[in-house]
Design a protein around this motif. Structure first.
Motif, PDB file in Angstrom:
ATOM      1  N   ARG A  23       0.652  -2.172   0.160  1.00  0.00           N
ATOM      2  CA  ARG A  23      -0.491   0.067  -0.146  1.00  0.00           C
ATOM      3  C   ARG A  23       0.678   1.409  -0.264  1.00  0.00           C
ATOM      4  N   THR A  56      -9.147   2.968   7.206  1.00  0.00           N
ATOM      5  CA  THR A  56      -8.039   1.934   8.415  1.00  0.00           C
ATOM      6  C   THR A  56      -6.566   1.625   8.305  1.00  0.00           C
ATOM      7  N   TRP A  57      -6.420   2.609   7.098  1.00  0.00           N
ATOM      8  CA  TRP A  57      -4.842   3.022   7.117  1.00  0.00           C
ATOM      9  C   TRP A  57      -4.422   4.448   6.456  1.00  0.00           C
ATOM     10  N   SER A  59      -1.930   7.137   4.427  1.00  0.00           N
ATOM     11  CA  SER A  59      -0.680   7.773   4.079  1.00  0.00           C
ATOM     12  C   SER A  59      -1.078   9.135   3.593  1.00  0.00           C
ATOM     13  N   LEU A 214      -1.296  -1.228  14.839  1.00  0.00           N
ATOM     14  CA  LEU A 214      -2.423  -1.023  14.041  1.00  0.00           C
ATOM     15  C   LEU A 214      -1.967   0.897  13.592  1.00  0.00           C
ATOM     16  N   GLY A 215      -0.171   1.310  13.929  1.00  0.00           N
ATOM     17  CA  GLY A 215       0.118   2.240  13.827  1.00  0.00           C
ATOM     18  C   GLY A 215       0.754   2.979  14.958  1.00  0.00           C
ATOM     19  N   PRO A 223      -4.289   6.045  16.378  1.00  0.00           N
ATOM     20  CA  PRO A 223      -4.380   5.363  15.561  1.00  0.00           C
ATOM     21  C   PRO A 223      -5.939   5.900  14.179  1.00  0.00           C
ATOM     22  N   ASN A 225      -7.496   4.289  12.335  1.00  0.00           N
ATOM     23  CA  ASN A 225      -8.392   3.311  12.152  1.00  0.00           C
ATOM     24  C   ASN A 225      -9.053   3.522  13.885  1.00  0.00           C
ATOM     25  N   THR A 244      -9.712  -3.795   9.266  1.00  0.00           N
ATOM     26  CA  THR A 244      -8.115  -3.525   8.511  1.00  0.00           C
ATOM     27  C   THR A 244      -6.833  -4.633   8.343  1.00  0.00           C
ATOM     28  N   VAL A 246      -3.283  -5.112   8.597  1.00  0.00           N
ATOM     29  CA  VAL A 246      -1.856  -4.715   9.509  1.00  0.00           C
ATOM     30  C   VAL A 246      -0.708  -5.218   8.968  1.00  0.00           C
TER      31      VAL A 246
END
Length: 347
Positions: A23, A56-57, A59, A214-215, A223, A225, A244, A246
């Motif tokens: 991703r 869910t994520w 950038s 999860l980040g 995070p 999400n 989500t 990971v």
């Protein structure tokens, strides 16, 4: 006289994307390709849960120095201009803020109270990336002080990437060999409580591990999400679920629910657990480009149905069922029903 035509952006992006791009690779390629035709000051590309549309994520092209709690509150709060959930329902899933507000972007609460106030952004394009009617991600592009407003043509350039990006995000989630469950982190259940200021006030040891998977915290905020399910629950007053991915193909299911307490408390409890294979089966099938009928056949195979039983259940001939199975095996890269079941159930 030779006439030179510009290649569509989707054709350019297809050449830039490796079949096994993750991703982050997809996001970087999308930013680079869009910049060739539609300059921007800042951009954010996100994956979304196909079932709920929740982020869910995410950038970002640069760090804005803040977490995502304000974005989540705006996006999943009261109705506003060009929310992603509304854009996803359009025949052409694009929104150009300056165009859709007749040159008055301040009519948009998100722009007025957040994007312009906090960061000085002057305009916005939003696109939802769909494939076969299912949303797999979205992007927001922003211009800053001194930049010209986006145009309808700019929006058309970006939305032309809709299917290519959606399919690339699908592939990134279900790359061959990726394990499609998540290990349990820590001991016991993963539970955390988020207060009205989106701060984590209490959590179990397993939840601390899950947050990292999860980040991790972003400028002190949970995070994106987690913030998405919390904000949606606050607005709806009902539980909210999301799934989500990971690292390394592992998946987590998040569930937010309102807590009762003193007036104005607005606390939300979030539980996090490994996503069962059964919940991911149809999502996996859609990600590999199976048609609805092929999904129906596959799910019956997972129940142990014979070719004749599948034919009777779906009102097909046994020969047609076999044709479907050949296509299913080819799309999923397996050679037998046993391999198919192992791929989708972890057996």
């Amino acid at each position: 006289m030779k006439v030179t035509t510009r290649r569509p952006l989707d054709e350019i992006l297809v050449r830039e994307l490796a079949p096994d791009a993750d991703r982050n690779d997809v996001a970087d390629a999308v930013y680079a390709v869009i910049r060739q035709r539609v300059p921007f000051d800042f951009a954010c590309l996100a994956t979304t849960d196909p079932a709920t549309g929740l982020v869910t994520w995410a950038s970002k092209t640069r760090d804005l120095g803040v977490g995502d709690e304000e974005f989540s509150a705006q996006e999943y709060g009261p109705p506003d201009v060009n929310r992603f959930v509304e854009i996803a329902q359009r025949a052409v899933p694009v929104g150009v803020l300056s165009v859709d507000t007749d040159g008055h972007p301040e009519r948009c609460r998100r722009h007025r109270e957040f994007n312009h106030l906090r960061f000085g952004f002057t305009d916005e394009i939003r696109v939802v990336f769909r494939s076969r009617g299912v949303a797999w991600g979205a992007i927001g592009l922003y211009r800053g002080p001194g930049d010209p407003p986006f145009t309808a043509k700019d929006g058309a350039e970006v939305v032309a990437l809709e299917v290519v990006v959606a399919e690339a995000l699908q592939r990134s989630m279900f790359r061959p060999g990726a394990r499609q469950v998540l290990r349990s982190g820590g001991e016991g259940p993963a539970v955390l409580i988020i207060d009205a200021q989106d701060r984590v006030t209490q959590l179990t040891p397993a939840a601390a591990d899950a947050i990292e998977q999860l980040g991790g915290y972003d400028h002190g905020s949970p995070p994106a999400n987690i913030l998405a399910v919390v904000a949606h629950t606050r607005t709806s007053g009902a539980p909210t679920d999301s799934r989500t991915q990971v690292g390394h193909g592992w998946w987590l299911s998040l569930r937010a629910a309102p807590l009762s307490g003193p007036p104005g408390g607005n606390d939300v409890v979030v539980t996090i657990e490994p996503t069962p294979h059964t919940d991911l089966s149809r999502l996996t099938l859609a990600a590999h480009g199976l048609t609805t009928r092929e999904e129906d056949v596959t799910l019956l195979v997972l129940q142990g149905a014979s070719t004749r039983a599948i034919a009777t259940s779906l009102h097909l001939s046994p020969h047609t069922v076999q044709d479907h199975l050949k296509k299913i095996f080819g799309k999923l890269g397996v050679n037998s029903r046993r391999d198919l079941a192992a791929l989708l159930t972890g057996g």
